[in-house]
Every structure is written in structure tokens, then in C-alpha cells.
Design an enzyme around this catalytic site. Structure first.
Site: not given
Length: 513
Positions: A215, A217, A222, A266, A301, A372, A378
Site C-alpha cells: 500500500e 505510505k 495518522r 492517514e 487502510f 510494533r 514500511k
């Protein structure tokens, strides 16, 4: 409980690098709290009082000259009440009210207690007891499963209330905490990969390559959006509500074909040609309390709830199917592939459109709120890291009269190179600063000044800045043994907290040889 007991435990926690020792010390204190003290105490231990903004700055507390008490007498409840007074003070006479309350608090506190209070009020406790450590301490004190405590905290977005429930409620009540439309949850976070090929390689399962969602970035802010009928709430990544600032996002979500939604995404502003504006433009619009010409466009997303159905624990593939049914043009551009060449092509398409890079996501992964992990990666062509400004030097030449060169620090959560939870200097830069940014930082940094040296104005380590680098090199100049190469400022990140900064350990992994 006396405040002095928190002084003792924070000193003990700061003095050890052992996570187990930190957890044990904190758990011992948590067990002895009265129920009414739990939420305030959690806020104190995180240097994030439950009252939020107190209207108190460094100069307010350092200019006090009140004598301190010789013996401890302040209770947690009394401190909490004093912070209530500070937070409520508003309008004409509020400065005098705050000054009087601060002086009264300083006179009641011993020197050690006052030092702790100052660090709590300024948000810089730095004991190395970050949220993860405190959550484990809550679980130990309450004799609850750490996974249950963590999940409740992530889904409620409130560590203090989670601690209260864990310590005073039943295991069944803790397990019952779930998604609720209108209550923000901590966002899922991403790790980094050097390339789309590396990211796909990391998602190999049982020796076979699996498809992933690739996707765009965006270089945006956010957002998490909740809808229940016509009622819409918009939150930042730090869970602050900004609904009143973003009416265009509210209208866009009301137009979607659903009654109940929790969406993750975002937002950014676009230029006249439909390309993304710089991140600073988006944040200026994002943080504005007044009507602005720039319009924010949302892209979603992920979806966590749809019309009575929680999707949090379902695989990304199922969530994307649900998102496709409701998001329409507001869905983040993306593809599903296991082909490294196709993934690389899509990454180049994202860059050509003016975006940062791409996200590579495992299709079988649930939404891990607040964590995380390796399920989201990313990929950006330039290495960028979130660091914290430790000091700033006056400019020269055409920058005379402005604050220019930034001293940059990386987070040291374990205290390997200094105080646990503190920051380790890794370099300086004056590159990438626009005239507008120079003017902003010249006004901003004196408001959080701690002291001045011959060459720099030293500040509270609370301002996060995104820095692009070409790499790092070994250095004997800085305590972490690493220095940035060709560092330049991409932009300040007011949406991020200092404890979200990248770590010195992460930067050290870039060393070669």
C-alpha cells in the site's frame, strides 16, 4: 499513600537496568494503592497526569523560591487535587491562581518530592519505566495475565483505567474489555525494511513465499475515525480528539455506506494538481482551531469494526474485503502480490506520485493494537528516523538572530548508554530548515528552555523531529558510539511523543564492520 513512596520507587526503577527489577518495584507500590489513587498514580509514574495540559512551563516551576518541607506529608490525593486546580485555571487571573497553587505545593513538598513533581508536570520523568514495563507491573500486582492487561489497555486507550480494573475488578471483567465505537484504541505500528524484496522475504511462511498487501505510505498524519450513525469522532495517533478541526473528514465518513465504523488511515492536504503537500502543511491544517483554506483528504487502510461486527482479530485479508465494501475512493491505493518485481514497481509508482514509499503487510495478521511487530513493514527510499531535540544553537550569517543548528538525541529505553528512558546525542544538523521552520523553532524552543551553555540553548527533550540520513558511522564523540551521516530535517512531528522516538539501539544496527 504518601508522595514520598513514589519518589522512592521512581529512584529505584531509574537505578536499575533490569526489567524484572523495575516490574517488581512498581508492582509492590501498585498493590498498596487505594482504589481512588490508582489512576492518578499511573499518570504520575508516566509523567502524564490524568488532567492533561496543566498550563505549567519550565519557567513557572524553576522561578519559584519557596522553602521546601523537611518531612514528607503530601499524599497522592492532595497532589492530584492541586493538579486539578492548575488544569482548571483559565481566563483573567489564571496566572496568579497557578502561581499560588504551585507555591503552596512547593512548600508542602520535600526537595525530593518537588523534584519528582517538577518532572511529572513537565512530562520528563525518564525512569526507564515506559508503558510496557508499567503494564507488566500492573499484571504482576493484580495477578492477572500480562496479555489480558495489555489487550485491555490497548482497546480502552487508557492505562490508568485499565490498571484500576485489573487491581479492583475480576479477571472476567478485564477480559470483557473490547472494542467500543467512540472510544479510540491504540494504533498498530510498523517496523522498517530496506526494500520491498526484503519485506516480502520477511513474510515467508513455512519456507514458501506468501502474498502481501502493498500500500502507499503517505507523508501525512495518522487518523482513527469512529462513526455511529451521524455521530463521528476523529482521533490522532496519540488518541487526542480533533473532530471539531476536521469537518471535511467528518463529512467524508458520514457519506460512507455504513452505520457503524472504526477506520484507521492517514490524511494530508493536496496541491492544485492533486499531489501531496509537504507534511508541515498538513500538520498546520491538522492543528488549526480556525477555518483554513487547505482541505484534508482522508485515505483509509484498515477497518476494525463494521456495523456491529468487530474485525480486530480477523486476518488483514478479511479486513481489506470489508474495507473495500465501504471505503470507495477513500481507500488507500494498494495491491496484493507475492511477486518482488511487481512490489518494486508499485513502490516506484508511489514515489512517482509524491508519496513516502509503501507499506508491506501480512495478509494473515490480526490488528495488533499498540504493538510494533513484523506484520507491518514500511519501506521508504530514504532512511528517516524520529529523534528528539536536546539543544539548539544560534544561527550565523543570514540566520543571525534565529535558532538554527539542532542537537539530536535517540531514545535509550534500557539505559545502556545513560539514564534509562533518556536520550543519547547522535548528531547535529541545520540542513533542511525552511525560513518558516527557523522562525517557528526560534519562538518555540525558548519556551521549553532548561539552561544555556556557551554555545547552545538546552531544552526539555519533548520535541520530536523527523530526520533523513544517508546512514550512520562509528563515533567516539557521542556516548552511543554512533553518529548520523548527512542528516537533514524532514519536519517536526507534533503528532508524536518523545517516547515514540527511534532508539539508539535501532541506529546502531545500521553500523557495518
Amino acid at each position: 499513600m504518601l508522595l514520598q513512596e513514589l519518589v522512592a520507587v521512581t529512584d529505584a526503577v531509574a537505578a536499575t537496568s533490569s526489567r524484572l527489577a523495575k516490574v517488581a518495584a512498581l508492582a509492590d507500590v501498585l498493590r498498596r494503592l487505594d482504589p481512588a489513587e490508582v489512576v492518578p498514580a499511573i499518570g504520575f509514574l508516566l509523567a502524564a497526569p490524568r488532567q492533561g495540559r496543566l498550563g505549567v512551563g519550565w519557567r513557572s516551576v524553576t522561578s519559584l523560591e519557596a522553602p521546601h518541607a523537611e518531612e514528607p506529608s503530601l499524599t497522592l490525593s492532595e497532589v492530584d487535587a492541586a493538579l486539578d486546580t492548575l488544569a482548571r485555571a483559565d481566563g483573567p487571573g489564571s496566572v496568579a491562581v497557578r502561581s499560588a497553587e504551585l507555591e503552596a505545593l512547593a512548600r508542602r513538598a520535600t526537595p525530593g518530592e518537588w523534584d519528582l513533581l517538577v518532572r511529572i508536570m513537565l512530562g520528563e520523568l525518564r525512569t526507564g519505566a515506559l508503558e510496557g514495563v508499567l503494564l507488566d507491573a500492573v499484571a504482576k500486582a493484580a495477578d492477572r495475565a500480562p496479555t489480558a492487561v495489555r489487550r485491555a489497555a490497548m482497546l480502552s486507550g487508557d492505562l490508568g483505567e485499565t490498571a484500576l480494573l485489573a487491581l479492583t475488578g475480576t479477571a472476567e471483567q478485564l477480559d470483557a474489555v473490547g472494542l467500543r465505537v467512540g472510544r479510540p484504541v491504540m494504533p498498530m505500528l510498523a517496523s522498517t525494511a530496506a526494500s520491498t524484496a526484503e519485506a516480502l522475504e520477511g513474510l515467508v511462511t513455512d519456507g514458501r513465499r506468501v502474498a502481501a498487501s502493498i500500500e502507499y505510505k503517505l507523508d501525512g498524519a495518522r487518523i482513527q475515525v469512529h462513526r455511529d450513525g451521524d455521530e463521528v469522532h476523529v482521533y490522532t495517533r496519540s488518541l487526542a480528539e480533533i473532530t471539531h478541526r476536521v469537518p471535511e473528514i467528518v463529512d467524508a465518513v458520514r457519506a460512507l455506506p455504513a452505520e457503524q465504523l472504526i477506520l484507521d488511515g492517514e490524511t494530508l492536504t493536496l496541491d492544485e494538481d492533486g499531489g501531496p503537500r509537504p507534511f508541515q502543511d498538513t500538520m498546520a491544517r491538522f492543528g488549526s482551531e480556525t477555518e483554513a483554506a487547505a482541505v484534508l483528504r482522508p485515505w483509509f487502510f484498515d477497518i476494525l469494526h463494521l456495523d456491529g461486527r468487530d474485525l480486530l482479530d480477523e486476518p488483514l485479508s478479511a479486513r481489506l474485503d470489508a474495507l473495500a465494501r465501504v471505503a470507495g475512493d477513500a481507500r488507500m491505493p494498494g495491491i496484493v502480490t507475492d511477486d518482488p518485481a511487481r512490489a518494486a514497481d508499485f513502490s516506484r509508482e508511489a514515489l512517482a506520485a509524491g508519496h513516502e514509499g509503501v507499506m508491506v503487510k501480512a495478509l494473515d495478521a490480526p490488528y495488533a493494537a499498540g504493538r510494533r511487530g513484523k506484520s507491518w513493514l514500511k519501506v521508504k527510499p530514504v532512511l528517516t528516523y524520529d529523534l528528539v531535540v536536546l539543544a539548539v544553537e544560534p544561527g550565523s550569517g543570514r540566520r543571525t538572530g534565529l535558532l538554527s543548528n539542532l542537537h539530536l538525541g535517540a531514545l535509550d529505553p534500557t539505559g545502556e548508554f545513560g539514564a534509562p528512558g533518556g536520550f543519547v546525542m547522535v548528531g547535529k544538523t541545520f540542513k533542511g530548515l525552511t525560513d518558516a521552520t527557523l522562525r517557528w523553532q526560534t519562538e518555540h524552543f525558548p519556551t521549553i528552555e532548561t539552561h544555556r551553555s556557551a554555545y547552545a540553548l538546552h531544552v526539555q527533550p519533548v520535541t520530536v523531529v523527523e530526520i533523513a540520513i544517508d546512514g550512520v558511522q562509528r563515533s567516539s564523540r557521542y556516548p552511543g558510539g554512533v553518529a548520523l551521516r548527512f542528516a537533514r530535517v524532514k519536519g517536526y512531528r507534533p503528532d508524536k511523543r518523545p517516547e515514540e522516538a527511534d532508539t539508539i539501539q535501532t541506529l546502531r544496527t545500521l553500523l557495518r564492520g
